[in-house]
Design an enzyme around this catalytic site. Structure first.
Site, PDB file in Angstrom:
ATOM      1  N   GLN A  94       0.885  -1.213  -0.024  1.00 45.20           N
ATOM      2  CA  GLN A  94       0.003   0.046  -0.033  1.00 45.20           C
ATOM      3  C   GLN A  94       0.867   1.049  -0.081  1.00 45.20           C
ATOM      4  OE1 GLN A  94      -3.464  -0.063   2.615  1.00 45.20           O
ATOM      5  NE2 GLN A  94      -2.996  -2.129   3.227  1.00 45.20           N
ATOM      6  N   ASP A 167       5.975 -10.237 -13.952  1.00 44.78           N
ATOM      7  CA  ASP A 167       5.187  -9.085 -14.382  1.00 44.78           C
ATOM      8  C   ASP A 167       6.108  -7.815 -14.679  1.00 44.78           C
ATOM      9  OD1 ASP A 167       5.923  -7.759 -11.991  1.00 44.78           O
ATOM     10  OD2 ASP A 167       4.164  -8.422 -10.902  1.00 44.78           O
ATOM     11  N   LYS A 190       1.286  -9.184 -17.796  1.00 45.77           N
ATOM     12  CA  LYS A 190       0.231  -9.772 -16.994  1.00 45.77           C
ATOM     13  C   LYS A 190      -1.050  -8.598 -16.898  1.00 45.77           C
ATOM     14  CE  LYS A 190       0.586  -9.150 -12.593  1.00 45.77           C
ATOM     15  NZ  LYS A 190       1.114  -9.468 -11.263  1.00 45.77           N
ATOM     16  N   ARG A 192      -4.171  -7.495 -14.542  1.00 50.49           N
ATOM     17  CA  ARG A 192      -4.740  -7.694 -13.070  1.00 50.49           C
ATOM     18  C   ARG A 192      -6.398  -7.090 -13.180  1.00 50.49           C
ATOM     19  NH1 ARG A 192      -2.889  -9.477  -8.292  1.00 50.49           N
ATOM     20  NH2 ARG A 192      -0.853  -8.890  -8.740  1.00 50.49           N
ATOM     21  N   ASP A 216      10.394 -13.246  -7.704  1.00 51.79           N
ATOM     22  CA  ASP A 216       9.275 -12.243  -7.217  1.00 51.79           C
ATOM     23  C   ASP A 216       9.707 -12.003  -5.747  1.00 51.79           C
ATOM     24  OD1 ASP A 216       7.375 -10.296  -7.523  1.00 51.79           O
ATOM     25  OD2 ASP A 216       6.043 -11.690  -7.844  1.00 51.79           O
ATOM     26  N   ASP A 220       1.466 -14.251  -2.611  1.00 53.08           N
ATOM     27  CA  ASP A 220       0.569 -14.117  -1.570  1.00 53.08           C
ATOM     28  C   ASP A 220      -0.445 -15.304  -1.690  1.00 53.08           C
ATOM     29  OD1 ASP A 220      -1.579 -13.464   0.084  1.00 53.08           O
ATOM     30  OD2 ASP A 220      -1.669 -11.207  -0.553  1.00 53.08           O
ATOM     31  N   SER A 221      -1.411 -15.086  -2.868  1.00 50.30           N
ATOM     32  CA  SER A 221      -2.338 -16.329  -2.983  1.00 50.30           C
ATOM     33  C   SER A 221      -1.913 -17.336  -3.994  1.00 50.30           C
ATOM     34  CB  SER A 221      -3.621 -15.774  -3.426  1.00 50.30           C
ATOM     35  OG  SER A 221      -3.373 -15.013  -4.656  1.00 50.30           O
ATOM     36  N   THR A 224      -0.602 -15.335  -9.181  1.00 44.10           N
ATOM     37  CA  THR A 224       0.314 -14.676 -10.336  1.00 44.10           C
ATOM     38  C   THR A 224       1.296 -15.969 -10.840  1.00 44.10           C
ATOM     39  OG1 THR A 224      -0.064 -12.591  -9.598  1.00 44.10           O
ATOM     40  CG2 THR A 224       1.936 -13.200 -10.803  1.00 44.10           C
TER      41      THR A 224
END
Length: 310
Positions: A94, A167, A190, A192, A216, A220-221, A224
């Site tokens: 963020q 990316d 890529k 999103r 990278d 996270d999940s 990607t």
């Protein structure tokens, strides 16, 4: 100097202490019944150079508050200098306004850490290097590339390698690794459509017959990397491995990777995986304790850290 570990990643803190041959100081960090956090430093730290080791990983807010309260306790105990060692800075994604009326939370958290009383920050592989400028205290951003490069040479040295950025934003990181390994670079184009979801559009570079190494800073999940691996295999890649500094690994990411065409994912121990994730044959963990330990030693001796691991 004194080393203090909060609760986010005790094994990493212990490994750093072992590397430095400096035992962790006695500190009591616990929760009251209403989940308020209590900290007590059970050693004299007056006039000491103190390093507080704490990643702000899940649960991010609890771990952040542990760090802030521990720093405040050290300020009130008259520590001479306090360095917040944050292997994983959890609010780094963020780092800008993405829409109207949204916060820049990375800057807010940087302000909180400085305001709590930290004199210096030591972190690793920030999501964007310019986040160093969010802190109003000296900040060192180490890179995990030496550890990753060493493991790739040992595990994949005999293969026809190609480093791949998942990316466009990660091209600089991937190019750095490719230059170190002396191999070619490819890029995944890529898109999103919404936060947490990615769609691979194109592969820039010829990956046919190559063993692709996706690199990278954060997984996270896993979406990607899984999508990128599938696209690389469709273009003829002989195999796909992924190297990531920070394994957030949320929402069954390891299971998603196990079910994908990816051979394995290798992460650093800036965030401690769950015991279930540790059991996965698709996951390996590299230690960054020697890197962080050497940086801590140099800071304690007032030596330069900035070029140490570039």
């Amino acid at each position: 100097m004194k080393l203090i570990s909060c609760n986010a990643n005790k094994p990493l803190a212990t490994a750093i202490a072992d590397h430095l041959d400096c035992p962790l100081s006695d500190a009591e960090i616990k929760n009251f019944a209403d989940n308020e956090i209590f900290v007590r430093i059970n050693e004299n730290v007056r006039g000491e150079d103190v390093f507080v080791i704490q990643s702000t990983s899940k649960p991010a807010n609890d771990n952040l508050m542990e760090l802030l309260i521990c720093v405040d306790a050290l300020v009130r105990a008259s520590a001479r200098r306090i360095t917040a060692v944050i292997p994983y800075f959890g609010y780094a994604r963020q780092d800008r306004k993405t829409d109207g009326r949204t916060p820049i939370s990375a800057k807010l958290v940087a302000n909180l850490i400085a305001k709590a009383g930290a004199d210096r920050v030591l972190t690793m592989d920030l999501h964007a290097g310019q986040i160093q400028g969010f802190f109003d205290v000296p900040t060192d951003n180490l890179v995990a590339m030496p550890v990753i490069e060493k493991d790739i040479r040992a595990a994949l040295g005999g293969k026809n390698l190609m480093v791949v950025s998942p990316d466009v934003g990660g091209v600089v990181r991937a190019r750095n690794l490719a230059n170190r390994l002396g191999c070619d670079l490819a890029i995944v184009d890529k898109r999103r459509p919404e936060a947490g979801k990615s769609e691979v559009m194109n592969i820039i570079g010829d990956v046919d017959g190559r063993h692709c190494v996706l690199v990278d800073d954060i997984c996270d999940s896993g979406g990607t990397l899984v999508n990128a691996a599938a696209a690389l295999k469709e273009k003829g890649a002989s195999g796909v491995s992924a190297y990531v500094t920070h394994g957030v690994l949320s929402n069954n990411a390891v299971k998603r990777i196990e079910d994908s065409v990816m051979d394995e994912i290798v992460i650093c121990d800036t965030i401690r995986p769950t015991e279930e994730d540790f059991k996965s044959k698709a996951l390996r963990v590299l230690s960054v304790a020697p890197l962080l330990g050497e940086a801590i030693r140099r800071i304690a001796n007032n030596e330069s850290v900035s070029k140490l691991f570039d």
